[in-house]
Design an enzyme around this catalytic site. Structure first.
Site, PDB file in Angstrom:
ATOM      1  N   ASP A  50       0.603  -1.303   0.104  1.00 30.70           N
ATOM      2  CA  ASP A  50       0.263   0.021  -0.058  1.00 30.70           C
ATOM      3  C   ASP A  50       0.922   1.467   0.557  1.00 30.70           C
ATOM      4  O   ASP A  50       1.781   1.246   0.669  1.00 30.70           O
ATOM      5  CB  ASP A  50      -0.990  -0.359   0.577  1.00 30.70           C
ATOM      6  CG  ASP A  50      -2.074  -0.662   1.627  1.00 30.70           C
ATOM      7  OD1 ASP A  50      -2.393  -1.259  -0.360  1.00 30.70           O
ATOM      8  OD2 ASP A  50      -2.774  -1.167   1.965  1.00 30.70           O
TER       9      ASP A  50
ATOM     10  N   ASP B 172      -6.744  -1.543  -4.416  1.00 30.90           N
ATOM     11  CA  ASP B 172      -8.437  -1.409  -3.898  1.00 30.90           C
ATOM     12  C   ASP B 172      -9.210  -0.438  -4.234  1.00 30.90           C
ATOM     13  O   ASP B 172     -10.624  -0.234  -3.893  1.00 30.90           O
ATOM     14  CB  ASP B 172      -7.610  -0.774  -2.283  1.00 30.90           C
ATOM     15  CG  ASP B 172      -6.437  -1.411  -1.543  1.00 30.90           C
ATOM     16  OD1 ASP B 172      -6.690  -2.605  -1.417  1.00 30.90           O
ATOM     17  OD2 ASP B 172      -6.089  -1.045  -0.678  1.00 30.90           O
TER      18      ASP B 172
END
Length: 163
Positions: free
Chosen positions: A119, A138
């Site tokens: 991330d 995401d």
């Protein structure tokens, strides 16, 4: 074009774009070492994070079992959505399912290769400091789920309207 074919074209595009952004930002900009890059602060900042759980790190830290369990879940959801989309009409459901599948497989690929999901996106605004990081996969998953929900409401509204 068949719904299944459209779904997998979108899924492959989403997976490729997710992995390309991770290679470009995480490895190309050496975010692993640098850890923090201001792009358009505070609206967009790259912050390195390794997520062993699901969204927002929930259920993280469950070790190897959790890692492989989440990979199996991602593959299972992809298979289920592929079967479900065969009944779809139009382009919205196949596109939405493709985004979900591509995002899920992008994060699953990270788990297989690195043991966690890479991330790196952090966005804050208007006095709110977001403590979480996320990635392009995401975004695709949330956009796909949002489109499925909107279509479901639209279909329900049309059904009630025609009664």
């Amino acid at each position: 074009m068949s719904p299944l074919k459209l779904t997998w074209i979108v899924a492959i595009f989403a997976l490729a774009l997710d992995q390309a952004t991770k290679v470009g930002v995480v490895w190309g900009l050496d975010l692993i070492t640098v850890r923090y890059i201001e792009v358009i602060p505070p609206y967009l900042v790259f912050v390195m994070g390794w997520n062993t759980g699901i969204n927002f790190g929930l259920f993280g830290g469950s070790g190897e079992f959790g890692r492989w369990f989440l990979v199996v879940i991602a593959v299972g959801v992809s298979v289920l959505l592929s079967n479900w989309v065969r009944k779809a009409t139009g382009w919205l459901s196949p596109t939405a399912f493709g985004l979900i599948i591509g995002g899920a497989l992008g994060n699953a690929l990270d788990r297989v290769m690195y043991g966690a999901v890479a991330d790196f996106l952090n966005m804050s605004c208007c006095g709110f400091q977001n403590p979480y990081t996320f990635n392009v996969a995401d975004i695709f998953i949330f956009a796909g789920v949002f489109a499925v929900i909107i279509q479901s409401f639209a279909e329900e509204w049309e059904a009630k309207k025609s009664q």
